[in-house]
Motif scaffolding. Structure first.
Motif, PDB file in Angstrom:
ATOM      1  N   SER A 278      -2.825  -3.985  -4.069  1.00 13.11           N
ATOM      2  CA  SER A 278      -4.094  -4.549  -4.539  1.00 13.11           C
ATOM      3  C   SER A 278      -4.040  -6.070  -4.655  1.00 13.11           C
ATOM      4  O   SER A 278      -4.951  -6.766  -4.173  1.00 13.11           O
ATOM      5  CB  SER A 278      -4.469  -3.915  -5.884  1.00 13.11           C
ATOM      6  OG  SER A 278      -4.688  -2.525  -5.726  1.00 13.11           O
TER       7      SER A 278
ATOM      8  N   THR B 167      -9.488  -1.362  -0.431  1.00 13.46           N
ATOM      9  CA  THR B 167      -9.155  -1.532  -1.848  1.00 13.46           C
ATOM     10  C   THR B 167      -8.746  -0.207  -2.476  1.00 13.46           C
ATOM     11  O   THR B 167      -7.734  -0.121  -3.205  1.00 13.46           O
ATOM     12  CB  THR B 167     -10.359  -2.119  -2.595  1.00 13.46           C
ATOM     13  OG1 THR B 167     -10.780  -3.332  -1.949  1.00 13.46           O
ATOM     14  CG2 THR B 167     -10.012  -2.418  -4.037  1.00 13.46           C
ATOM     15  N   ARG B 168      -9.527   0.839  -2.179  1.00 15.82           N
ATOM     16  CA  ARG B 168      -9.196   2.166  -2.698  1.00 15.82           C
ATOM     17  C   ARG B 168      -7.859   2.648  -2.142  1.00 15.82           C
ATOM     18  O   ARG B 168      -7.025   3.221  -2.851  1.00 15.82           O
ATOM     19  CB  ARG B 168     -10.322   3.129  -2.303  1.00 15.82           C
ATOM     20  CG  ARG B 168     -10.069   4.579  -2.617  1.00 15.82           C
ATOM     21  CD  ARG B 168     -10.079   4.848  -4.091  1.00 15.82           C
ATOM     22  NE  ARG B 168      -9.993   6.265  -4.373  1.00 15.82           N
ATOM     23  CZ  ARG B 168      -9.592   6.776  -5.523  1.00 15.82           C
ATOM     24  NH1 ARG B 168      -9.254   5.952  -6.516  1.00 15.82           N
ATOM     25  NH2 ARG B 168      -9.548   8.076  -5.707  1.00 15.82           N
ATOM     26  N   ARG B 169      -7.653   2.386  -0.874  1.00 15.99           N
ATOM     27  CA  ARG B 169      -6.405   2.802  -0.227  1.00 15.99           C
ATOM     28  C   ARG B 169      -5.206   2.086  -0.846  1.00 15.99           C
ATOM     29  O   ARG B 169      -4.159   2.702  -1.095  1.00 15.99           O
ATOM     30  CB  ARG B 169      -6.514   2.498   1.258  1.00 15.99           C
ATOM     31  CG  ARG B 169      -5.280   2.809   2.066  1.00 15.99           C
ATOM     32  CD  ARG B 169      -5.579   2.572   3.538  1.00 15.99           C
ATOM     33  NE  ARG B 169      -4.378   2.593   4.346  1.00 15.99           N
ATOM     34  CZ  ARG B 169      -4.377   2.458   5.679  1.00 15.99           C
ATOM     35  NH1 ARG B 169      -5.529   2.301   6.311  1.00 15.99           N
ATOM     36  NH2 ARG B 169      -3.244   2.491   6.355  1.00 15.99           N
TER      37      ARG B 169
ATOM     38  N   TRP C  92     -11.863   5.877   3.383  1.00 16.42           N
ATOM     39  CA  TRP C  92     -11.011   5.174   2.418  1.00 16.42           C
ATOM     40  C   TRP C  92     -11.117   3.676   2.702  1.00 16.42           C
ATOM     41  O   TRP C  92     -10.572   3.189   3.680  1.00 16.42           O
ATOM     42  CB  TRP C  92      -9.557   5.614   2.553  1.00 16.42           C
ATOM     43  CG  TRP C  92      -9.352   7.101   2.473  1.00 16.42           C
ATOM     44  CD1 TRP C  92      -9.190   7.956   3.511  1.00 16.42           C
ATOM     45  CD2 TRP C  92      -9.316   7.880   1.293  1.00 16.42           C
ATOM     46  NE1 TRP C  92      -9.042   9.241   3.069  1.00 16.42           N
ATOM     47  CE2 TRP C  92      -9.114   9.227   1.687  1.00 16.42           C
ATOM     48  CE3 TRP C  92      -9.433   7.604  -0.074  1.00 16.42           C
ATOM     49  CZ2 TRP C  92      -9.015  10.279   0.786  1.00 16.42           C
ATOM     50  CZ3 TRP C  92      -9.331   8.636  -0.969  1.00 16.42           C
ATOM     51  CH2 TRP C  92      -9.134   9.958  -0.549  1.00 16.42           C
TER      52      TRP C  92
END
Length: 571
Positions: free
Chosen positions: A84, A28-30, A25
């Motif tokens: 984000s 950014t995805r997290r 992960w």
């Protein structure tokens, strides 16, 4: 021995495995998943339901939430830096610190780590000396790649131009050959080399100029044999001497020797004055003491006092005489720099090379006279001769500039009145402004006023250029400014760059790594700006380059998070 080899192999394998390992992960995805989880949690979803909806293992989502709760910071701050927008800000902040502190400034990685710790950012980004050097390496690699790509892109649409190059070799961090375009201050070449002969100069300059739509018409440098053997035969350009080296020979050969003699004379004068004061004090003490009849001759204090006074006066005169001689030499050296201009700075008219050479020679002769009067050594006289050998080269440089300017104005196909005004008024006005930039504000004000008077009358009603369109007037003005910049008598920009590299070499304990030197060159060309906001690359290529920092942000990953929350002292 075999055991050491096995241990070394295992360590290398672990380092390579850690470097190649990519987390499942990314940050950014997290952050995006956590934002979605908070939205689902607000809607009443349980942890298990949210994990199933987001297709994330429940234990993973629970670990993320527990990690945030373990941080000793305000919940709003934690939530921001794990969102984000917060990660985007953190990305920009950390990379900006690396660019400003380690590439533009003179900080090391340890100071970057300290800054992250003091600001509390080590809660959300790894601040160890194992993490930040990797980030800095990625930043430098992105800078080097940006420089190569952007230079090639800008060179494709670069308008044709004739340039002067100022060149020098420096030994900071190893031998480095450098060449700068003095008008834009763009570094064309700054590369480590094993030699500084003409073959090495030719090879490196050929690589640096490849793809650039420019022609080198002149090179300003010292009289190094390798440079002289390269400039005219290989580059096909005129070699202009550096005025500084003529000044340097005279200062080193005459002013320095006179300074030594004056210091000795000043010391002798001080000692003579002290002896005179001592004699006067002794005489005063004797006059105040009660008179006693002593047998024998009277004391010789008066004679000794008179001799001390004569010695003090003689040494004082010698000190003043040497000071006057030094002032004569200094005045002549300043007058050489005052005379070596394409335009008379007092009247604003162009001068030919013969008159300039005559004026310079007229200032060297008094310096030689002083040297002979003071009995300076043959080494000092040889330095005067070396400076004198530059006079014909200065005359040749003025002749070259005059011929080149005349050729370029002839190509404009102007009518005789306009052509004369271009030569006699417009170009000299911009030459005066160039000289004014090298002086103080008060010292340059008369030159700016004279330049304005020369130029204003040309564009007023009834002037030579008054009937031209604004576009044509602007083109003539720009052409005159460009031609005024052809005359280059100094390579001070290269010398200043050498001084800067010396400071960075001291701070970094060496500039041997080619990537670091390339980064410093790229930052100078594409990042640093003048007061008008333009970079050296923009002035050289005539185009606005892409943002270097934007390219770094696009190339470098978000810095990793700390493996475990930092422990804060309780007190």
């Amino acid at each position: 021995m075999k055991k050491e080899v096995i241990v070394s192999t295992v360590i290398q394998y672990k380092q390579r495995s850690n470097h190649e390992h990519q987390p499942r992960w990314d940050r950014t995805r997290r952050a995006a998943l956590l934002d979605q989880y908070h939205d689902l949690h607000t809607q009443g979803f349980s942890l298990r339901q949210a994990a199933k909806a987001l297709e994330v293992p429940r234990s993973t989502l629970q670990a993320w939430r527990a990690y945030q709760e373990s941080l000793d910071a305000h919940p709003a701050v934690v939530a921001f830096f794990h969102s984000s927008p917060g990660l985007a800000f953190l990305h920009r902040l950390v990379l900006g610190i690396h660019l400003v502190c380690t590439e533009i400034g003179a900080c090391g990685i340890r100071l970057v780590c300290l800054l992250l710790q003091l600001t509390g950012l080590d809660r959300v980004v790894g601040a160890s000396y194992g993490t930040q050097p990797q980030v800095n390496r990625q930043v430098e690699e992105a800078i080097v790649a940006y420089r190569r790509e952007e230079s090639a892109r800008l060179a494709q649409d670069m308008p044709a131009k004739a340039i002067t190059l100022t060149k020098d070799a420096t030994f900071t961090g190893g031998l480095c050959l450098g060449a700068t375009e003095p008008v834009s201050h763009y570094i064309v070449l700054e590369q480590a080399a094993h030699a500084r002969d003409h073959d090495t100069w030719q090879r490196l300059m050929e690589q640096a100029l490849a793809g650039l739509n420019c022609q080198g018409i002149q090179a300003t440098s010292d009289a190094a044999p390798g440079l002289l053997a390269y400039v005219e035969p290989h580059l096909g350009a005129h070699h202009a001497p550096d005025l500084f080296h003529g000044h340097h020979e005279l200062v080193k050969g005459v002013s320095g020797a006179l300074a030594i003699k004056q210091r000795a004379a000043r010391k002798a004068a001080a000692e003579a004055q002290a002896l005179l004061a001592q004699r006067q004090e002794q005489l005063h003490n004797r006059s105040q003491a009660p008179a006693k009849r002593r047998p024998g001759r009277p004391p010789k204090a008066p004679a000794s006092l008179e001799q001390a006074a004569q010695t003090a006066e003689a040494t004082s005169r010698e000190d003043q005489r040497l000071a006057a001689q030094r002032e004569t030499v200094a005045r002549s050296i300043r007058a050489i720099g005052h005379a070596y201009h394409f335009v008379d700075v007092e009247r604003g008219v162009r001068r030919n090379g013969k008159l300039i050479a005559r004026d310079i020679q007229a200032q060297i002769d008094p310096v030689r006279t002083v040297a002979h009067q003071e009995g300076l050594s043959q080494t000092c006289l040889a330095r005067i001769e070396k400076a004198e050998r530059m006079v014909p080269k200065m005359q040749a440089t003025i002749a070259f500039v005059s011929g080149y300017v005349q050729q370029q104005v002839r190509q404009l196909a102007l009518a005789p009145p306009a052509s004369y005004a271009m030569h006699a008024l417009l170009i000299p006005s911009f030459s005066l402004e160039r000289v004014a930039h090298t002086r103080t504000v008060s010292g340059g004000e008369p030159l700016r006023a004279l330049a304005t008077r020369l130029r204003t009358s040309l564009f007023e009603p009834g002037g030579v250029f008054a009937e031209l369109s604004p576009t044509a007037q602007g083109q003539l003005t720009q052409q005159a400014k460009t031609l005024a910049e052809v005359f280059q008598r100094s390579r001070s920009n290269v010398e200043g760059r050498n001084g800067y590299l010396a400071l960075r070499n001291h701070q970094l304990r060496g500039l041997e790594h080619p990537r670091k030197r390339e980064c410093l060159t790229a930052v100078h060309n594409f990042c640093l700006t003048r007061a008008d906001g333009t970079t050296a690359a923009e002035r050289f290529f005539g185009q606005t380059p892409r943002s270097m920092f934007a390219a770094i942000l696009a190339s470098v990953d978000i810095p990793p998070a700390p493996l475990s929350p930092p422990q804060r002292a309780v007190g």
